[in-house]
Design a protein around this motif. Structure first.
Motif, short mmCIF file in Angstrom:
data_model
loop_
_atom_site.label_atom_id
_atom_site.label_comp_id
_atom_site.label_asym_id
_atom_site.label_seq_id
_atom_site.Cartn_x
_atom_site.Cartn_y
_atom_site.Cartn_z
N ALA A 29 45.34 40.55 39.89
CA ALA A 29 46.19 39.64 40.88
C ALA A 29 47.77 40.24 41.06
N ASP B 29 46.16 30.80 47.77
CA ASP B 29 46.74 31.17 46.73
C ASP B 29 46.06 29.85 45.58
N ARG C 221 44.34 36.71 54.15
CA ARG C 221 44.94 35.53 54.86
C ARG C 221 44.31 35.27 56.19
N ASP D 16 47.42 27.31 44.27
CA ASP D 16 48.37 27.43 43.30
C ASP D 16 49.29 26.02 43.38
N THR E 150 47.21 26.91 51.29
CA THR E 150 47.42 28.24 50.87
C THR E 150 46.17 28.91 49.99
N GLY F 187 48.05 36.80 44.97
CA GLY F 187 48.43 35.52 44.23
C GLY F 187 49.71 35.92 43.63
N ARG F 188 51.13 35.74 44.01
CA ARG F 188 52.24 35.98 43.81
C ARG F 188 52.46 35.38 42.40
#
Ligand code: ADP
Ligand code: F6P
Length: 330
Positions: free
Chosen positions: A232, A138, A263, A140, A136, A181-182
């Motif tokens: 973000a 991100d 992405r 995260d 991913t 970056g949710r």
């Protein structure tokens, strides 16, 4: 050595690989590594298209050496990806298990984010040997320093910031740049430090817009004619923050939302290397009979963590980097 010539003892004989959740540059390199390492050891390797949705629908096809030729440099995923609500249900997971059994698959490698790992865990609990590879942009996911795709996304963001700075300098404007970056500020924090952003707003650190304004005004007083604020998406909408800054200062503010272009693109050498190592290691773990683990990287070393433990672990961003970016952008 030719594929299939190194017949290493293995608990599994026929393995499958799928990509799930948001795509990330380097997923193809990971698929290639899984396929070629598996074939090298004499295993059969099957690709499952469209993640868990394709698993339920039976979108399985045997992969050979040529199936993964010419993909190491490509962004996206040749196996496609999907989000599948049905797989969150016990019925959906049972269907997935049955499909794997029908195709005599005794090991599965899931490349994706933490949601995808929840699915991997469910399959492990139902007796399918499953290994997770973190993919991913991100970054995260706990229990790994890096996820596949993060480095490429950061470099894409830096490239964009550098270009925006050119026009910001020419027009003497303030720019707000929103990056992905949710729930995580990693892309903003690293791209902000490396791109010299004046302020960085991330979900992991509370911010006060007045402090951002104060910094902008101080900069203007000492002759600074342009600024870049990096946001973000998990910290707030760039458009709103841009409007608020314009209203408070009366300046000409522009907003750029980088969005999904982060992405895509050819993966960096870092992501290709990480993906190749993780893909190959996942095959090793399946051959040893391991299950329900995710692969991570700590420093230079690959590590394996129980997926359940990883999903319980709260990931901490390194705020010292965030603080440093603040100091250097005074
Ligand atoms: P990511 O893997 O990037 O975090 P998502 O959170 O969208 O992306 O998850 C990808 C897919 O993983 C979902 O569409 C679903 O099929 C599966 N998944 C997510 N959460 C669970 C869960 N709790 N149990 C089983 N499968 C899940
Ligand atoms: O891949 C992660 C991520 O890029 C998040 O940062 C973002 O919020 C999300 O995916 C958006 O993905 P999609 O538009 O595919 O739902």
């Amino acid at each position: 050595m030719e594929a299939g010539r190194n017949l290493t003892p293995s608990v599994v004989k026929r393995i499958a690989v799928l990509t799930s959740g948001g795509d990330a540059p380097g997923m193809n390199a990971a698929i290639r590594a899984v396929v070629r390492k598996g074939l090298y050891h004499g295993l059969d390797v099957v690709g499952i298209k469209h993640g868990y949705a394709g698993l339920i629908r039976g979108e399985l096809e045997t992969l050979d050496l040529g199936s993964v030729a010419d993909i190491i440099q490509r962004g996206g995923t040749m196996l496609f990806t999907a989000r599948c609500l049905e797989f969150k249900t016990p019925e959906g997971q049972d269907k997935g298990v049955q499909m794997l059994k029908d195709h005599n698959i005794d090991g599965l490698i899931v490349i994706g984010g933490d949601g995808s790992f929840q699915g991997a865990r469910a399959l492990s609990a139902r007796g399918i040997k499953t290994i997770g590879i973190p993919g991913t942009i991100d970054n995260d996911i706990p229990c790994t320093d890096y996820t596949i795709g993060f480095d490429t996304a950061v470099n894409t963001a830096i490239d964009a910031i550098d270009k925006i700075r050119d026009t910001a300098t020419s027009h003497e404007r303030t720019y707000v740049v929103e990056v992905m970056g949710r729930d995580a500020g990693d892309i903003a924090m690293i791209a902000g430090l490396a791109g010299g952003a004046e302020s960085i707003l991330i979900p992991e650190a509370q911010f006060d817009l007045n402090q951002v304004l104060e910094k902008l005004r101080k900069g203007a007083q000492r002759g600074k004619r342009h600024s870049i604020i990096l946001v973000a998406e998990g910290a707030g909408r760039g458009m709103k923050i841009g409007e608020d800054i314009a209203q408070a200062t009366g300046w000409d503010v522009r907003v750029t939302v980088l969005g999904h272009l982060q992405r895509g693109g050819s993966p960096t050498a870092f992501d290709r290397t990480l993906a190749s190592r993780m893909g190959a290691h996942a095959v090793d773990l399946l051959m040893q009979g391991q299950t329900s683990v995710m692969i991570g990287v700590r420093g230079k070393d690959l590590i394996a963590t129980d997926i359940f433990e990883a999903l319980q672990t709260k990931r901490a961003i390194d705020l010292s980097i965030y603080d440093l970016a603040g100091i250097l952008s005074i």
